[in-house]
Design a protein around this motif. Structure first.
Motif, PDB file in Angstrom:
ATOM      1  N   LEU A 179      -9.278  -1.183  -9.683  1.00 31.85           N
ATOM      2  CA  LEU A 179      -9.042  -3.137  -9.742  1.00 31.85           C
ATOM      3  C   LEU A 179      -7.708  -2.815 -10.288  1.00 31.85           C
ATOM      4  O   LEU A 179      -7.033  -3.672  -9.445  1.00 31.85           O
ATOM      5  CB  LEU A 179      -9.293  -4.047 -11.337  1.00 31.85           C
ATOM      6  CG  LEU A 179      -8.677  -5.469 -10.651  1.00 31.85           C
ATOM      7  CD1 LEU A 179      -9.131  -6.072  -9.461  1.00 31.85           C
ATOM      8  CD2 LEU A 179      -9.538  -6.464 -11.445  1.00 31.85           C
ATOM      9  N   GLU A 180      -7.257  -2.110 -10.382  1.00 34.52           N
ATOM     10  CA  GLU A 180      -5.381  -1.621 -11.078  1.00 34.52           C
ATOM     11  C   GLU A 180      -5.200  -0.527  -9.933  1.00 34.52           C
ATOM     12  O   GLU A 180      -4.280  -0.744  -8.967  1.00 34.52           O
ATOM     13  CB  GLU A 180      -5.555  -0.622 -12.445  1.00 34.52           C
ATOM     14  CG  GLU A 180      -4.031  -0.044 -12.020  1.00 34.52           C
ATOM     15  CD  GLU A 180      -4.089   0.113 -13.737  1.00 34.52           C
ATOM     16  OE1 GLU A 180      -2.526   0.638 -13.963  1.00 34.52           O
ATOM     17  OE2 GLU A 180      -4.531   0.938 -14.571  1.00 34.52           O
ATOM     18  N   GLU A 181      -6.390   0.110  -9.207  1.00 33.78           N
ATOM     19  CA  GLU A 181      -6.039   1.159  -8.187  1.00 33.78           C
ATOM     20  C   GLU A 181      -5.693   0.318  -7.000  1.00 33.78           C
ATOM     21  O   GLU A 181      -5.468   0.111  -6.034  1.00 33.78           O
ATOM     22  CB  GLU A 181      -6.881   1.875  -7.491  1.00 33.78           C
ATOM     23  CG  GLU A 181      -6.204   3.136  -8.684  1.00 33.78           C
ATOM     24  CD  GLU A 181      -7.779   3.749  -8.200  1.00 33.78           C
ATOM     25  OE1 GLU A 181      -8.539   3.737  -7.496  1.00 33.78           O
ATOM     26  OE2 GLU A 181      -8.152   5.323  -9.018  1.00 33.78           O
ATOM     27  N   LEU A 182      -6.431  -0.977  -6.674  1.00 36.78           N
ATOM     28  CA  LEU A 182      -6.193  -2.514  -5.346  1.00 36.78           C
ATOM     29  C   LEU A 182      -4.858  -2.987  -5.705  1.00 36.78           C
ATOM     30  O   LEU A 182      -4.575  -3.192  -4.752  1.00 36.78           O
ATOM     31  CB  LEU A 182      -7.410  -2.529  -5.959  1.00 36.78           C
ATOM     32  CG  LEU A 182      -8.729  -2.099  -5.049  1.00 36.78           C
ATOM     33  CD1 LEU A 182     -10.003  -3.211  -5.488  1.00 36.78           C
ATOM     34  CD2 LEU A 182      -8.636  -1.219  -3.795  1.00 36.78           C
ATOM     35  N   LEU A 183      -4.356  -3.175  -6.793  1.00 37.24           N
ATOM     36  CA  LEU A 183      -3.784  -4.139  -7.352  1.00 37.24           C
ATOM     37  C   LEU A 183      -2.275  -3.452  -6.778  1.00 37.24           C
ATOM     38  O   LEU A 183      -0.766  -3.926  -5.959  1.00 37.24           O
ATOM     39  CB  LEU A 183      -3.392  -4.586  -8.171  1.00 37.24           C
ATOM     40  CG  LEU A 183      -4.718  -5.760  -8.989  1.00 37.24           C
ATOM     41  CD1 LEU A 183      -4.384  -5.920 -10.458  1.00 37.24           C
ATOM     42  CD2 LEU A 183      -4.483  -6.846  -7.830  1.00 37.24           C
ATOM     43  N   GLU A 184      -1.686  -2.255  -7.253  1.00 40.45           N
ATOM     44  CA  GLU A 184      -1.759  -1.801  -6.559  1.00 40.45           C
ATOM     45  C   GLU A 184      -1.369  -0.905  -5.674  1.00 40.45           C
ATOM     46  O   GLU A 184       0.338  -1.047  -4.494  1.00 40.45           O
ATOM     47  CB  GLU A 184      -0.827   0.357  -7.379  1.00 40.45           C
ATOM     48  CG  GLU A 184      -0.614   0.125  -9.179  1.00 40.45           C
ATOM     49  CD  GLU A 184       0.059  -0.638  -9.284  1.00 40.45           C
ATOM     50  OE1 GLU A 184       1.436  -0.431  -8.715  1.00 40.45           O
ATOM     51  OE2 GLU A 184       0.025  -1.648 -10.418  1.00 40.45           O
ATOM     52  N   PHE A 185      -2.003  -0.589  -4.311  1.00 43.79           N
ATOM     53  CA  PHE A 185      -2.378  -0.863  -3.391  1.00 43.79           C
ATOM     54  C   PHE A 185      -1.578  -1.843  -2.746  1.00 43.79           C
ATOM     55  O   PHE A 185      -0.373  -1.692  -1.681  1.00 43.79           O
ATOM     56  CB  PHE A 185      -3.325  -0.460  -2.954  1.00 43.79           C
ATOM     57  CG  PHE A 185      -3.802  -0.563  -1.075  1.00 43.79           C
ATOM     58  CD1 PHE A 185      -3.146   0.642  -0.046  1.00 43.79           C
ATOM     59  CD2 PHE A 185      -4.538  -1.382  -0.991  1.00 43.79           C
ATOM     60  CE1 PHE A 185      -4.423   0.416   0.747  1.00 43.79           C
ATOM     61  CE2 PHE A 185      -4.466  -1.599   0.482  1.00 43.79           C
ATOM     62  CZ  PHE A 185      -4.456  -0.443   1.340  1.00 43.79           C
ATOM     63  N   HIS A 186      -1.678  -2.975  -2.885  1.00 42.60           N
ATOM     64  CA  HIS A 186      -1.151  -4.609  -2.305  1.00 42.60           C
ATOM     65  C   HIS A 186       0.075  -4.093  -2.606  1.00 42.60           C
ATOM     66  O   HIS A 186       0.787  -4.435  -1.512  1.00 42.60           O
ATOM     67  CB  HIS A 186      -2.301  -5.980  -2.707  1.00 42.60           C
ATOM     68  CG  HIS A 186      -3.529  -5.603  -1.951  1.00 42.60           C
ATOM     69  ND1 HIS A 186      -3.615  -5.656  -0.797  1.00 42.60           N
ATOM     70  CD2 HIS A 186      -4.905  -5.101  -2.454  1.00 42.60           C
ATOM     71  CE1 HIS A 186      -4.605  -5.596   0.264  1.00 42.60           C
ATOM     72  NE2 HIS A 186      -5.315  -4.778  -0.838  1.00 42.60           N
ATOM     73  N   VAL A 187       0.944  -4.541  -3.537  1.00 39.35           N
ATOM     74  CA  VAL A 187       2.234  -3.873  -4.173  1.00 39.35           C
ATOM     75  C   VAL A 187       2.956  -3.191  -2.896  1.00 39.35           C
ATOM     76  O   VAL A 187       3.876  -3.664  -2.237  1.00 39.35           O
ATOM     77  CB  VAL A 187       2.683  -3.970  -5.586  1.00 39.35           C
ATOM     78  CG1 VAL A 187       4.400  -3.736  -5.805  1.00 39.35           C
ATOM     79  CG2 VAL A 187       1.595  -5.062  -6.087  1.00 39.35           C
ATOM     80  N   GLU A 188       2.251  -1.587  -2.740  1.00 38.73           N
ATOM     81  CA  GLU A 188       2.590  -0.885  -2.370  1.00 38.73           C
ATOM     82  C   GLU A 188       2.884  -1.079  -0.697  1.00 38.73           C
ATOM     83  O   GLU A 188       3.752  -0.887   0.258  1.00 38.73           O
ATOM     84  CB  GLU A 188       2.867   0.171  -2.257  1.00 38.73           C
ATOM     85  CG  GLU A 188       2.659   1.392  -3.911  1.00 38.73           C
ATOM     86  CD  GLU A 188       1.607   2.256  -4.444  1.00 38.73           C
ATOM     87  OE1 GLU A 188       0.815   2.665  -3.232  1.00 38.73           O
ATOM     88  OE2 GLU A 188       1.627   2.321  -5.079  1.00 38.73           O
TER      89      GLU A 188
END
Length: 295
Positions: free
Chosen positions: A26-35
């Motif tokens: 989930l943390e990886e997905l959140l960072e992916f979307h911000v980026e």
């Protein structure tokens, strides 16, 4: 002021092999979307499988998301229920976690009458200060919010927007014409540009789970006046967007994400594995559109 403008991802909830929430992913997905230019995160909605999660799980996912996003983009949480008391109490708890807005689906299964649905939303709005996005999805709830009911609801101060997922552009046009107080977000990826054309502010997108920058660019191109580019993206990616619905959402999008290497786990029952023939269709669509794999 709008809650957000652009592309809000209807985020999947990643699960581990033993069907627990995968917070590392989930943390990886959140960072992916911000980026990748996603403009807002929508958690524990339909695509996030809220209906198969416990209240404790949903609160923890929302809390985790708020903390990790840390105000970089808005976080919107789904808090709807077919039980008014449940929706009221849950919305109060979610507000305390620091989200930016609530997404509240029309009460489902009960098929509430107009006065009942009005009082349902009024009850929620009266106990929170957060802005509320109505979620009209009659294909799942069995109820379509009438124009007259929307006019009444729009008079409630913190009911400020609608996620419109009826698939009926004639209805959406009437919402825009007769209830201009409500911001409109497309709830159908394949109708994003048509809804923008009648004044929509953006989309809450399933496809943005795998093509976030494309969905963002589609909306922003339109809003900046580059209608030709927005239409190119809408028409060019409609096959892919529609592929996310060849079986019940979020089964196809999770299958697509796993095919691309995201490793988000399977859906919880009663959402089961896709038919093999539909998997093959979906994989073919993904390959034709050259969707980037997880990296």
């Amino acid at each position: 002021m709008s809650i957000f403008t652009g592309s809000g991802v209807a985020l999947v909830t990643p699960f581990t092999n033993d069907n627990q929430v995968n917070y590392k992913k989930l943390e990886e997905l959140l960072e992916f979307h911000v980026e990748n230019k996603t403009d807002a995160i929508v958690v524990v909605g339909t695509t996030g499988e809220a209906s198969t999660m416990t209240e404790e799980e949903r609160l923890e996912v929302i809390k985790f998301t708020v903390e990790k996003i840390n105000k970089r983009i808005p976080v919107i949480a789904g808090t709807g229920s077919n039980c008014t008391k449940t929706a009221v109490e849950f919305s109060k708890k979610v507000e305390e976690l620091g989200v930016d807005a609530l997404l509240v689906v029309t009460p489902y299964y009960n098929k509430g009458n107009e006065n009942g649905i009005y009082e349902h939303y009024k009850s929620i709005a009266s106990v929170v200060k957060l802005p509320i996005i109505l979620y009209n999805v009659p294909g799942r709830t069995g109820v379509n919010l009438s124009i007259n009911l929307l006019k009444r609801l729009a008079c409630i101060e913190n009911i400020v927007a609608i996620k419109e997922a009826s698939g009926n552009m004639s209805y959406t046009t009437e919402v825009a014409r007769q209830v201009p107080e409500l911001d409109i977000y497309s709830g159908n990826d394949d109708l994003t540009v048509p809804i923008l054309s009648v004044g929509g502010k953006g989309v809450i997108s399933v496809s943005a789970n795998i093509i976030p920058e494309t969905i963002h660019n589609m909306v922003m191109s339109f809003l900046k006046g580059d209608i030709k580019e927005a239409c190119r993206l809408q028409l060019g990616y409609n096959e892919l967007s529609n592929g996310m619905f060849i079986e019940t959402n979020p089964v196809p999008v999770k299958e697509a994400m796993n095919y691309l290497g995201y490793e988000v786990g399977q859906c919880r029952l009663p959402l089961g594995e896709m038919y093999q023939e539909n998997k093959e269709k979906l994989y073919g669509i993904i390959e034709r559109h050259e969707v980037k794999k997880w990296s």
